[in-house]
Design an enzyme around this catalytic site. Structure first.
Site, short mmCIF file in Angstrom:
data_model
loop_
_atom_site.label_atom_id
_atom_site.label_comp_id
_atom_site.label_asym_id
_atom_site.label_seq_id
_atom_site.Cartn_x
_atom_site.Cartn_y
_atom_site.Cartn_z
N ASN A 214 -5.66 12.90 0.79
CA ASN A 214 -4.46 11.91 1.31
C ASN A 214 -5.48 11.00 2.19
O ASN A 214 -6.53 11.18 2.37
CB ASN A 214 -3.75 12.15 2.00
CG ASN A 214 -1.95 11.81 2.55
OD1 ASN A 214 -1.78 10.86 2.29
ND2 ASN A 214 -1.71 12.00 3.55
N ASP B 120 -2.07 11.10 -2.13
CA ASP B 120 -2.47 10.35 -3.44
C ASP B 120 -2.80 10.34 -4.48
O ASP B 120 -2.57 9.80 -5.70
CB ASP B 120 -3.49 9.26 -2.31
CG ASP B 120 -2.96 8.58 -0.90
OD1 ASP B 120 -2.48 8.84 -0.19
OD2 ASP B 120 -2.57 7.30 -1.26
N GLN C 209 -1.43 3.13 10.14
CA GLN C 209 -0.33 3.10 9.20
C GLN C 209 0.40 3.48 9.94
O GLN C 209 1.83 3.26 10.05
CB GLN C 209 -0.65 3.36 8.14
CG GLN C 209 -2.13 2.23 7.17
CD GLN C 209 -2.68 2.47 7.07
OE1 GLN C 209 -3.85 3.75 7.74
NE2 GLN C 209 -3.61 2.65 5.66
N ARG D 190 0.87 -1.19 0.18
CA ARG D 190 -0.24 0.12 -0.44
C ARG D 190 1.12 1.16 0.46
O ARG D 190 1.89 1.43 0.04
CB ARG D 190 -0.90 -0.07 1.36
CG ARG D 190 -0.38 -0.51 2.52
CD ARG D 190 0.40 -0.14 3.30
NE ARG D 190 0.27 1.49 2.92
CZ ARG D 190 0.92 2.55 3.50
NH1 ARG D 190 2.25 2.29 3.43
NH2 ARG D 190 1.13 3.83 3.90
N GLY D 191 0.16 2.53 0.09
CA GLY D 191 1.10 3.64 0.11
C GLY D 191 1.16 3.84 -1.73
O GLY D 191 1.58 3.11 -2.02
N ALA D 192 0.85 5.15 -2.07
CA ALA D 192 0.64 5.56 -3.67
C ALA D 192 2.15 5.01 -4.19
O ALA D 192 1.87 3.99 -5.30
CB ALA D 192 0.57 6.77 -3.39
N ARG E 184 -6.60 0.36 -6.67
CA ARG E 184 -7.38 0.74 -5.47
C ARG E 184 -7.61 2.18 -6.34
O ARG E 184 -6.93 2.80 -6.93
CB ARG E 184 -5.99 1.11 -4.47
CG ARG E 184 -5.54 -0.51 -4.07
CD ARG E 184 -5.71 -0.12 -2.36
NE ARG E 184 -6.39 0.63 -1.83
CZ ARG E 184 -5.36 1.19 -0.30
NH1 ARG E 184 -4.19 1.04 -0.32
NH2 ARG E 184 -6.26 2.46 0.12
#
Ligand code: MRU
Length: 373
Positions: free
Chosen positions: A257, A246, A205, A57-59, A100
């Site tokens: 975000n 994001d 997170q 995960r994470g952009a 996503r």
């Protein structure tokens, strides 16, 4: 970055690709912070599933995963027909893109690869181009984070306390991170400061991933509950906020975000505290007209109604045992938007690979730098 919880210290990338075996390799973020392990995805469906279930995960990290997943999907095609190949890669693109919806990096990464593939005149040459472009995306992601660190580090002074939200660290990218890049650079330069990590419910997170990363790198930090930032700001105990994003709209300077970012930006404005957002170029959305048009991921209500954790190991075993616990009233339902939009007027500046720009100047400045490159 280096992972020190293993025997010795070893460098890992969050996402990598074994092109010989056509396998994407990911740090399994669902097991952190209690267990460090890697997982492999052997086809693009599995790669999309790993994005969707937040193994990765994470952009930036899902951007690189989609890039490698796209190359992986292209590589698995066994025919010489360019027409059939195009049908196939469109399916690969759609499968990975819908995993996503809020972060724009996966779509930007894959569109960039598709553009480059146009110069190939056979299936084989297009497959090769896709592979090289995917590696290039991952390399650029690292280079952008290094540059963000260089531009952002001068903002950090001795004695400061910085607040960050969610995880825009190296686990959210191929390496280094966006919001954490200035932090890691300033730390290397010998500056003394501390970081407050918002816990970031519902998936936590901040408490799980950012705190783990900072601990690995030896950076003084504290986890604070999501509701505590206002209190610390009011008492003068936070001097700057740095988050990731994001998706940032070039046309308006608005930023999507992790849910809770908007309220931290409002608090920062009220207390006159600078609020920065650190982004690589892949996070810029050049088309979307306004923040209200950004798709906001609606996540499972269970994330809000319950909490996940791990039971501490007993003396006889070293294993943390994962646990899910119901917190909310058993007959209640929840709403769970994954992201929110921070308006441009609350953002002091974007820390980018080319420098720090106000929301108003962001789009034009980046265009200028790209045209002289
Ligand atoms: O839902 P996630 O964990 O994939 O959300 C992404 C984030 O961690 C944050 O929104 C982050 O600040 C931006 S990703 C660089």
């Amino acid at each position: 970055m280096n992972v020190n919880c293993l025997e010795g210290s070893k460098h890992f990338h969050t996402v990598s690709f074994n092109s010989k075996e056509n396998i994407v390799i990911l740090i399994n973020q669902k097991k952190l912070p209690h267990q460090f392990s890697l997982v492999e995805t052997t086809d693009f469906y599995q790669t999309a599933a790993a994005i969707q279930d937040m193994t990765v995960r994470g952009a930036g990290a899902i951007g690189a995963t989609a890039a490698f997943g796209f190359a992986q999907g292209c590589n698995s095609f066994k025919d010489n027909s360019l027409e059939l190949f195009e049908k196939h890669w469109k399916k690969v693109f759609n499968t990975l893109a819908k995993a996503r919806p809020t972060a724009v990096d996966p779509v930007n990464a894959m569109r960039n690869i598709i553009d480059k593939m146009k110069s190939g005149t056979s299936v084989e040459s297009q497959q090769q181009i896709a592979l090289e472009a995917a590696y290039q995306f991952a390399e650029d992601d690292i280079a952008h984070c290094v540059a963000i660190g260089q531009h952002g580090s001068p903002l950090i002074q001795d004695g400061m306390t910085l607040l960050t939200h969610c995880n825009a660290g190296w686990l959210a990218f191929v390496d280094i991170g966006s919001a954490t890049a200035p932090i890691y650079t300033a730390h290397k330069e010998g500056k003394r400061f501390q970081v407050f990590c918002d816990e970031t419910r519902p998936r936590s997170q901040g408490a799980i991933l950012t705190a783990w990363e900072l601990a690995q790198q030896g950076i003084p930090h504290r986890v604070i509950s999501d509701n505590a930032a206002g209190h610390f700001m009011q008492r003068g105990q936070i001097q700057m906020v740095i988050t990731g994003a994001d998706r940032v709209l070039a046309k308006t300077g608005e930023a999507a975000n992790k849910i809770g970012t908007f309220s931290k930006a409002v608090l920062a404005k009220y207390h006159n505290i600078p609020f920065y957002i650190a982004i690589p170029l892949s996070t810029i959305d050049w088309q979307t007209e306004k923040g209200a048009d950004i798709p906001i991921e609606e996540r499972d209500e269970d994330e809000v109604l319950c909490a996940w954790g791990a039971k501490e190991p007993s003396t006889s075993s070293k294993e943390y045992i994962p646990q899910k616990i119901r917190i909310a009233n058993s007959s209640s339902h929840a709403l769970n938007p994954g992201f929110d939009i921070t308006p441009a007027e609350l953002i002091t500046g974007f820390i980018t690979p080319f420098g720090i720009f106000s929301p108003k100047e962001l789009g034009n400045k980046i265009k200028e730098f790209l045209s002289v490159k």
